[in-house]
Motif scaffolding. Structure first.
Motif, mmCIF file in Angstrom:
data_model
loop_
_atom_site.group_PDB
_atom_site.id
_atom_site.type_symbol
_atom_site.label_atom_id
_atom_site.label_comp_id
_atom_site.label_asym_id
_atom_site.label_seq_id
_atom_site.Cartn_x
_atom_site.Cartn_y
_atom_site.Cartn_z
ATOM 1 N N VAL A 297 8.264 38.812 83.743
ATOM 2 C CA VAL A 297 8.634 39.973 82.621
ATOM 3 C C VAL A 297 10.079 40.758 81.943
ATOM 4 N N SER A 298 9.942 40.286 80.753
ATOM 5 C CA SER A 298 11.435 41.284 80.664
ATOM 6 C C SER A 298 11.155 42.374 79.921
ATOM 7 N N SER A 299 12.065 43.378 80.089
ATOM 8 C CA SER A 299 12.477 44.458 79.474
ATOM 9 C C SER A 299 13.230 44.654 79.158
ATOM 10 N N PHE A 300 13.386 45.650 78.187
ATOM 11 C CA PHE A 300 14.358 46.170 77.579
ATOM 12 C C PHE A 300 14.687 47.493 76.914
ATOM 13 N N GLU A 301 15.935 47.619 77.324
ATOM 14 C CA GLU A 301 16.032 49.672 76.824
ATOM 15 C C GLU A 301 17.174 50.185 76.376
ATOM 16 N N PRO A 302 17.597 50.594 74.824
ATOM 17 C CA PRO A 302 16.281 51.891 74.986
ATOM 18 C C PRO A 302 15.720 51.336 73.374
#
Length: 161
Positions: free
Chosen positions: A92-97
């Motif tokens: 799972v890749s996550s990006f913020e903001p």
């Protein structure tokens, strides 16, 4: 940019992979962004660390999916817009903001625009934080976009003199 301890490590990450190596994923920001803060795993899962990398955002940058996948989350976390994408192999890749018009369940392809950098900022300058989890455990995202194979020394033509 300086890495931990003040040493510059960005230059070694920005070159094209050597030889015919093709990384399994592509960078989520075009062109290859500067890594402004590196992955620092915590000593224990509940302790502090830096569970991803910070990537410098250039003018007009879009956030791209690093690999084919399915959007698993779009929403606010701790006051920041977050986008997460599930990929093959329990990744799972996550990006913020990152602000996105995609919805949970949307299919995405490697290189597809999935969002734009948004505020409030994660860094004191324009950046996105990119985290990757494998089976729920944070891993270094750079493992998927850079050539991390061991170096091999080749003999010199004509030998040593």
């Amino acid at each position: 940019m300086s890495g931990p301890g003040g040493s510059s490590r960005t230059e070694s990450l920005q070159g094209a992979p050597a030889g015919d190596y093709v990384p399994p994923w592509s960078w989520p920001l075009p062109p290859v962004p500067a890594v402004t803060r590196h992955f620092i795993p915590p000593p224990e899962p509940w302790q502090s660390g830096h569970r991803g990398v910070d990537l410098a955002v250039g003018p007009g940058n879009d956030v791209l999916s690093p690999a084919d996948g399915v959007v698993t989350f779009v929403g606010m976390v701790a006051g920041r817009p977050v986008l997460s994408i599930g990929h093959e192999g329990g990744l799972v890749s996550s990006f913020e903001p990152v602000k996105s018009t995609l919805t949970k369940g949307a299919q995405v392809e490697r290189g597809q625009k999935v969002g734009t950098p948004a505020g409030p900022p994660h860094c004191p300058f324009a950046c996105i934080h990119w985290g990757v989890r494998r089976d729920g455990k944070y891993v270094n995202p750079l493992n998927y976009v850079t050539d991390r194979r061991p170096s091999v020394l080749l003999p010199l033509p004509g030998g040593l003199r």
